[in-house]
Design a protein around this motif. Sequence first.
Motif, short mmCIF file in Angstrom:
data_model
loop_
_atom_site.label_atom_id
_atom_site.label_comp_id
_atom_site.label_asym_id
_atom_site.label_seq_id
_atom_site.Cartn_x
_atom_site.Cartn_y
_atom_site.Cartn_z
N ALA A 243 0.82 -1.22 0.00
CA ALA A 243 0.00 0.00 0.00
C ALA A 243 0.84 1.26 0.00
O ALA A 243 0.43 2.29 -0.55
CB ALA A 243 -0.94 0.00 1.20
N THR A 244 2.03 1.21 0.61
CA THR A 244 2.86 2.41 0.75
C THR A 244 4.32 2.07 0.48
O THR A 244 4.73 0.91 0.59
CB THR A 244 2.75 3.01 2.16
OG1 THR A 244 3.37 2.10 3.09
CG2 THR A 244 1.30 3.25 2.55
N PRO A 245 5.14 3.09 0.18
CA PRO A 245 6.58 2.85 0.05
C PRO A 245 7.20 2.26 1.31
O PRO A 245 8.08 1.40 1.24
CB PRO A 245 7.13 4.25 -0.25
CG PRO A 245 6.00 4.97 -0.90
CD PRO A 245 4.78 4.47 -0.20
N THR A 246 6.74 2.71 2.48
CA THR A 246 7.27 2.18 3.74
C THR A 246 7.02 0.68 3.85
O THR A 246 7.90 -0.09 4.27
CB THR A 246 6.64 2.91 4.94
OG1 THR A 246 6.96 4.30 4.86
CG2 THR A 246 7.14 2.34 6.25
N ASP A 247 5.82 0.25 3.46
CA ASP A 247 5.50 -1.18 3.48
C ASP A 247 6.45 -1.96 2.58
O ASP A 247 6.92 -3.05 2.93
CB ASP A 247 4.06 -1.41 3.02
CG ASP A 247 3.02 -0.90 4.02
OD1 ASP A 247 3.40 -0.68 5.18
OD2 ASP A 247 1.86 -0.72 3.61
N ALA A 248 6.71 -1.41 1.39
CA ALA A 248 7.59 -2.09 0.44
C ALA A 248 9.02 -2.19 0.97
O ALA A 248 9.66 -3.24 0.89
CB ALA A 248 7.57 -1.37 -0.89
N ALA A 266 8.13 0.84 -7.90
CA ALA A 266 7.25 1.86 -7.34
C ALA A 266 7.25 3.11 -8.20
O ALA A 266 8.20 3.37 -8.95
CB ALA A 266 7.71 2.23 -5.93
N PRO A 267 6.16 3.90 -8.10
CA PRO A 267 6.19 5.23 -8.72
C PRO A 267 7.20 6.12 -7.99
O PRO A 267 7.42 5.96 -6.78
CB PRO A 267 4.75 5.76 -8.52
CG PRO A 267 3.95 4.58 -8.09
CD PRO A 267 4.88 3.63 -7.44
N ASP A 268 7.78 7.04 -8.69
CA ASP A 268 8.77 7.94 -8.12
C ASP A 268 8.16 8.72 -6.95
O ASP A 268 7.06 9.26 -7.06
CB ASP A 268 9.27 8.90 -9.19
CG ASP A 268 10.53 9.64 -8.77
OD1 ASP A 268 11.11 9.27 -7.74
OD2 ASP A 268 10.92 10.58 -9.48
N GLU A 271 10.18 9.08 -0.83
CA GLU A 271 10.63 7.97 0.02
C GLU A 271 11.79 7.21 -0.60
O GLU A 271 12.54 6.53 0.10
CB GLU A 271 9.47 7.00 0.28
CG GLU A 271 8.44 7.51 1.27
CD GLU A 271 7.34 8.32 0.59
OE1 GLU A 271 6.31 8.55 1.23
OE2 GLU A 271 7.52 8.73 -0.58
N PHE A 272 11.94 7.32 -1.92
CA PHE A 272 12.99 6.57 -2.60
C PHE A 272 14.14 7.45 -3.07
O PHE A 272 14.97 7.02 -3.86
CB PHE A 272 12.40 5.82 -3.80
CG PHE A 272 11.40 4.77 -3.41
CD1 PHE A 272 11.80 3.62 -2.76
CD2 PHE A 272 10.06 4.93 -3.69
CE1 PHE A 272 10.89 2.64 -2.39
CE2 PHE A 272 9.13 3.96 -3.34
CZ PHE A 272 9.55 2.80 -2.67
N ASP A 273 14.20 8.68 -2.59
CA ASP A 273 15.23 9.61 -3.04
C ASP A 273 16.64 9.07 -2.81
O ASP A 273 17.55 9.29 -3.60
CB ASP A 273 15.09 10.96 -2.33
CG ASP A 273 13.95 11.78 -2.92
OD1 ASP A 273 13.45 11.40 -3.98
OD2 ASP A 273 13.58 12.80 -2.30
N LEU A 312 1.55 0.06 -4.88
CA LEU A 312 0.40 0.44 -5.69
C LEU A 312 0.30 1.97 -5.80
O LEU A 312 0.47 2.67 -4.79
CB LEU A 312 -0.89 -0.10 -5.09
CG LEU A 312 -1.20 -1.57 -5.36
CD1 LEU A 312 -2.39 -2.01 -4.52
CD2 LEU A 312 -1.48 -1.82 -6.83
N PRO A 313 0.02 2.48 -6.99
CA PRO A 313 -0.20 3.92 -7.13
C PRO A 313 -1.54 4.32 -6.54
O PRO A 313 -2.32 3.46 -6.11
CB PRO A 313 -0.16 4.13 -8.65
CG PRO A 313 -0.58 2.82 -9.22
CD PRO A 313 -0.06 1.78 -8.27
N PRO A 314 -1.86 5.60 -6.52
CA PRO A 314 -3.12 6.06 -5.89
C PRO A 314 -4.35 5.43 -6.54
O PRO A 314 -4.37 5.11 -7.73
CB PRO A 314 -3.09 7.58 -6.14
CG PRO A 314 -1.65 7.91 -6.34
CD PRO A 314 -1.03 6.72 -7.00
#
Length: 333
Positions: A243-248, A266-268, A271-273, A312-314
Amino acid sequence: METSVLKVDPTNPESDVIGRAAAVIRSGGLVAFPTETVYGLGAKGLSAEAVAGIFNAKGRPSTNPLILHVSDASEVLNVAADWPATAQTLAARFWPGPLTLVVPKRDSVPHIVTAGGPTVAVRCPNHAVARALIRAAGVPLAAPSANRSTELSPTHAGHVLKGLNGRIAMVLDGGRCSGGLESTVVDVTGEIPRMLRPGLITVPMLEAVCGRVEVGAKSEGVARAPGQMAKHYSPRTPLALCATPTDALTSAARARAQGQNAWIMAPDSKEFDQLDEGADILSALPERYGAELYDVLHMIDGAEHDIVFVVLPPDTPEWAAVRDRLTRAAARE
């Protein structure tokens, strides 16, 4: 069978190349060709025998109907028994383009095309090679995506060969498909149009033209359009939706600690910077993400990862097609 690969100019296709491909179609053979969405696998759409070749090459279940492709809206009455006003309105706005319309079928359309149902899905693609091939063949083309059933759709000729080399007669290599996701499918046989498969044309875009649009296929026994199976568009590598970058990030770290070769897609986002390895970061724009999706999944399949955690994206109309493909790609069966 040896599969021939012919290079073709995607904007100004050479007549001799198109002629060779059209001859294969007319003889009952199968030709993969580019569209603005993904590569399609074409056969004579009004020949049950030729269409059966598509099902055999793909390993496609007979319950999964096909889309018939025409080169111009004027040709729809060759396959449609009726052309509702809503179909006319939507075609006038979005054809040629990535929109498939489900309408009552003519008796001349073989049952194998429609999975035995009373309707047929029709599309006019917005790609010079596709339309030139249809015109030269002189018949509507039945053309699902040019891949083995349930596997990843192809956006390059090389993707086609991965699954169908030796199983089809020819591939027209017109380079990369620009859209990257299969067409939006809308059933216009009822009082209110119903989106059966999300695609590049979104619900707000449709509603701006024809008013309210319902979403989701009805449970009525016979599928009216492709793309309805729970497992579809799938890589060999298992996908886990997050559901979120943190989850991934958390899930990937846990999997790696257990010795798995885990990856993230993931979409840019911010969180992934600082993440310089272990991930494929796609565009945060839905159109560009969709254009990149299958190409990235094909590359992931070649990298021998144990699992990929997909953010997942929005959950918005603009992302509906991407979320649909990811959900089906992650399904186990």
